[in-house]
Scaffold this motif. Structure first.
Motif, PDB file in Angstrom:
ATOM      1  N   SER A   1      11.970  -4.224   9.385  1.00 30.18           N
ATOM      2  CA  SER A   1      10.632  -3.734   9.666  1.00 30.18           C
ATOM      3  C   SER A   1       9.666  -4.184   8.585  1.00 30.18           C
ATOM      4  O   SER A   1      10.046  -4.425   7.446  1.00 30.18           O
ATOM      5  N   SER A   2       8.416  -4.300   8.989  1.00 29.55           N
ATOM      6  CA  SER A   2       7.347  -4.690   8.069  1.00 29.55           C
ATOM      7  C   SER A   2       6.043  -4.106   8.612  1.00 29.55           C
ATOM      8  O   SER A   2       6.069  -3.118   9.350  1.00 29.55           O
ATOM      9  N   SER A   3       4.913  -4.694   8.244  1.00 29.73           N
ATOM     10  CA  SER A   3       3.633  -4.167   8.698  1.00 29.73           C
ATOM     11  C   SER A   3       2.614  -5.290   8.789  1.00 29.73           C
ATOM     12  O   SER A   3       2.854  -6.415   8.359  1.00 29.73           O
ATOM     13  N   TRP A   4       1.448  -4.954   9.342  1.00 30.26           N
ATOM     14  CA  TRP A   4       0.318  -5.860   9.244  1.00 30.26           C
ATOM     15  C   TRP A   4      -0.031  -6.031   7.765  1.00 30.26           C
ATOM     16  O   TRP A   4       0.437  -5.263   6.907  1.00 30.26           O
ATOM     17  N   LEU A   5      -0.862  -7.015   7.481  1.00 30.51           N
ATOM     18  CA  LEU A   5      -1.231  -7.257   6.092  1.00 30.51           C
ATOM     19  C   LEU A   5      -2.729  -7.497   5.946  1.00 30.51           C
ATOM     20  O   LEU A   5      -3.405  -7.896   6.889  1.00 30.51           O
ATOM     21  N   THR A   6      -3.216  -7.241   4.747  1.00 30.45           N
ATOM     22  CA  THR A   6      -4.587  -7.539   4.371  1.00 30.45           C
ATOM     23  C   THR A   6      -4.575  -8.695   3.387  1.00 30.45           C
ATOM     24  O   THR A   6      -3.854  -8.650   2.383  1.00 30.45           O
TER      25      THR A   6
ATOM     26  N   ARG B   1       0.845  -1.180   0.000  1.00 27.83           N
ATOM     27  CA  ARG B   1       0.000   0.000   0.000  1.00 27.83           C
ATOM     28  C   ARG B   1       0.890   1.243   0.000  1.00 27.83           C
ATOM     29  O   ARG B   1       2.063   1.170   0.366  1.00 27.83           O
ATOM     30  N   PRO B   2       0.366   2.390  -0.407  1.00 29.34           N
ATOM     31  CA  PRO B   2       1.223   3.560  -0.651  1.00 29.34           C
ATOM     32  C   PRO B   2       2.133   3.978   0.491  1.00 29.34           C
ATOM     33  O   PRO B   2       3.236   4.500   0.257  1.00 29.34           O
ATOM     34  N   GLY B   3       1.743   3.759   1.739  1.00 29.06           N
ATOM     35  CA  GLY B   3       2.549   4.231   2.860  1.00 29.06           C
ATOM     36  C   GLY B   3       3.552   3.223   3.390  1.00 29.06           C
ATOM     37  O   GLY B   3       4.214   3.500   4.410  1.00 29.06           O
ATOM     38  N   PHE B   4       3.711   2.075   2.725  1.00 29.21           N
ATOM     39  CA  PHE B   4       4.556   1.021   3.290  1.00 29.21           C
ATOM     40  C   PHE B   4       6.003   1.478   3.483  1.00 29.21           C
ATOM     41  O   PHE B   4       6.557   1.346   4.584  1.00 29.21           O
ATOM     42  N   LEU B   5       6.638   1.981   2.453  1.00 28.65           N
ATOM     43  CA  LEU B   5       8.053   2.349   2.580  1.00 28.65           C
ATOM     44  C   LEU B   5       8.258   3.487   3.566  1.00 28.65           C
ATOM     45  O   LEU B   5       9.214   3.475   4.347  1.00 28.65           O
ATOM     46  N   ARG B   6       7.385   4.477   3.548  1.00 30.97           N
ATOM     47  CA  ARG B   6       7.546   5.595   4.477  1.00 30.97           C
ATOM     48  C   ARG B   6       7.533   5.109   5.930  1.00 30.97           C
ATOM     49  O   ARG B   6       8.382   5.477   6.737  1.00 30.97           O
ATOM     50  N   ALA B   7       6.577   4.234   6.268  1.00 33.51           N
ATOM     51  CA  ALA B   7       6.442   3.783   7.652  1.00 33.51           C
ATOM     52  C   ALA B   7       7.558   2.826   8.059  1.00 33.51           C
ATOM     53  O   ALA B   7       8.096   2.923   9.168  1.00 33.51           O
ATOM     54  N   THR B   8       7.916   1.913   7.188  1.00 33.61           N
ATOM     55  CA  THR B   8       8.922   0.907   7.562  1.00 33.61           C
ATOM     56  C   THR B   8      10.338   1.480   7.555  1.00 33.61           C
ATOM     57  O   THR B   8      11.154   1.125   8.410  1.00 33.61           O
TER      58      THR B   8
END
Length: 284
Positions: free
Chosen positions: A114-119, A95-102
Motif C-alpha cells: 500500500s501507498s498513497s497519492w503524493l505532493t 505526512r503524519p497520517g501515512f503509516l496509519r492509512a497504509t
C-alpha cells in the motif's frame, strides 16, 4: 492482532534532507516499531555529519559501500524484524497520517502493498494520484510510488528488490513480482507523501532511458506480459490517446504554437484536422 511495522530510509549524499525524512517518520500518528537509516556509501561532508548527528540522537544507522538503492533497501529490510516494512527515500517525506492509512489497508489479505497519492515539492508542485491495482494495471506504467508498505514475508518470497537494476524502475519491477501471484496494491486517495523534485534526480534520469528500461521490465516479466498482452497494449494506447488529446487541446487554444509534421497511423493526422477546424472556427 496488531502488526509491527519498520521504516527503512535509504540515503546517498542527501545532506540535511535525510533528517527531514527521519523526522517525518518520527512524527507519524501511527508510530513505527523500528526505524533504520541505510547510508549507501555517502561521501559528502554534509551527509556524513548529518548521519553522525542522527546516531547521536539514537537513530540506528546502517552503513554500506555504494551499491544502489535496491541493495540499500534489501540490507535494511534484512536488518529489521517487523511484520510490515515501509521504505522511504532520504529526500522524501511522509505526512503524519501515512503509516496509519497504509498499514490499515494491509489488514485486507488481498492487498500485497500500500501507498498513497503524493505532493510534489521543489522545482515542480502539484498532487499526483497513482491508481494502484492488480498486475494488469502495472503493465503499461508503474501505478504505485516507491515509498510504500508491504509484508516482509512477501519481500522475502519474491527475492527482494533487484540489485542489478541500478538505472531505475526497480520499484516497478518489485511491484510486478509482488502482484504476479495475485492480489492488488492499494493506493490511499490522499497525498500523504511529499516527493521532492529536483533536476538531475535518479528518477528523472531514469525517464530519459524509459524505452530501454521498459524493454527490460518486459523481458524480466515476459510471462505476465504474454498472458495479459491485450490489456498491456490497450493501456499503452489509452495513455497515447490521452496525451494526444491534451496536446490537441493546448495547441487548439494557442495559435502561436507550431503543429509540426503530422504523424500517420497513430491519430496524429486526425488531431491536426481537428486543430485546424478549431482554429478556423475561433477566427470566424
Amino acid at each position: 492482532m496488531r502488526q509491527s511495522v519498520a521504516v527503512v530510509v535509504s540515503s546517498y549524499n542527501q545532506g540535511s534532507m535525510i533528517r527531514e525524512a527521519v523526522e517525518s517518520v518520527l512524527g507519524q500518528t501511527r508510530a513505527a516499531d523500528e526505524l533504520l537509516v541505510v547510508d549507501d556509501g555517502s561521501t559528502d561532508e554534509g551527509s556524513l555529519h548529518e548521519l553522525a548527528d542522527l546516531e547521536r540522537d539514537g537513530i540506528r544507522v546502517l552503513r554500506q559501500h555504494n551499491s544502489g538503492v535496491s541493495a540499500a533497501r534489501n540490507a535494511g529490510i534484512r536488518s529489521v524484524a517487523a511484520d510490515l516494512v515501509a521504505v522511504l527515500d532520504g529526500d522524501d517525506r511522509f505526512r503524519p497520517g501515512f503509516l496509519r492509512a497504509t498499514v490499515a489497508a494491509l489488514e485486507d489479505d488481498d492487498v500485497v502493498a500500500s501507498s498513497s497519492w503524493l505532493t510534489m515539492t521543489g522545482v515542480a508542485s502539484g498532487v499526483v494520484g497513482p491508481t494502484g491495482g492488480s498486475v494488469t494495471e502495472f503493465l503499461a506504467r508503474n501505478s504505485c510510488p516507491a515509498p510504500s508498505v508491504f509484508r516482509r514475508r512477501l519481500w522475502e518470497a519474491v527475492g527482494g528488490y533487484a540489485e542489478d537494476m541500478r538505472e531505475g524502475f526497480e520499484d516497478w519491477d518489485f511491484f510486478l513480482r509482488l502482484l504476479t501471484p495475485g492480489g492488488r496494491i492499494h493506493v490511499v486517495a490522499e497525498p500523504l507523501i511529499e516527493y521532492r523534485t529536483q533536476p538531475g534526480s535518479a528518477n528523472l534520469e531514469g525517464m530519459t532511458r524509459r524505452l530501454r528500461l521498459y524493454g527490460d521490465i518486459i523481458d524480466r516479466h515476459r510471462g505476465v506480459f504474454e498472458a495479459h498482452a491485450r490489456s498491456a497494449l490497450l493501456a499503452q494506447e489509452a495513455i497515447s490517446i490521452d496525451r494526444l488529446a491534451r496536446w490537441e487541446q493546448l495547441v487548439s487554444a494557442d495559435r502561436s504554437l507550431e503543429l509540426g509534421e503530422a504523424t500517420f497511423g497513430d491519430g496524429g493526422m486526425a488531431a491536426q484536422v481537428r486543430i485546424a477546424a478549431a482554429r478556423n472556427h475561433s477566427s470566424s
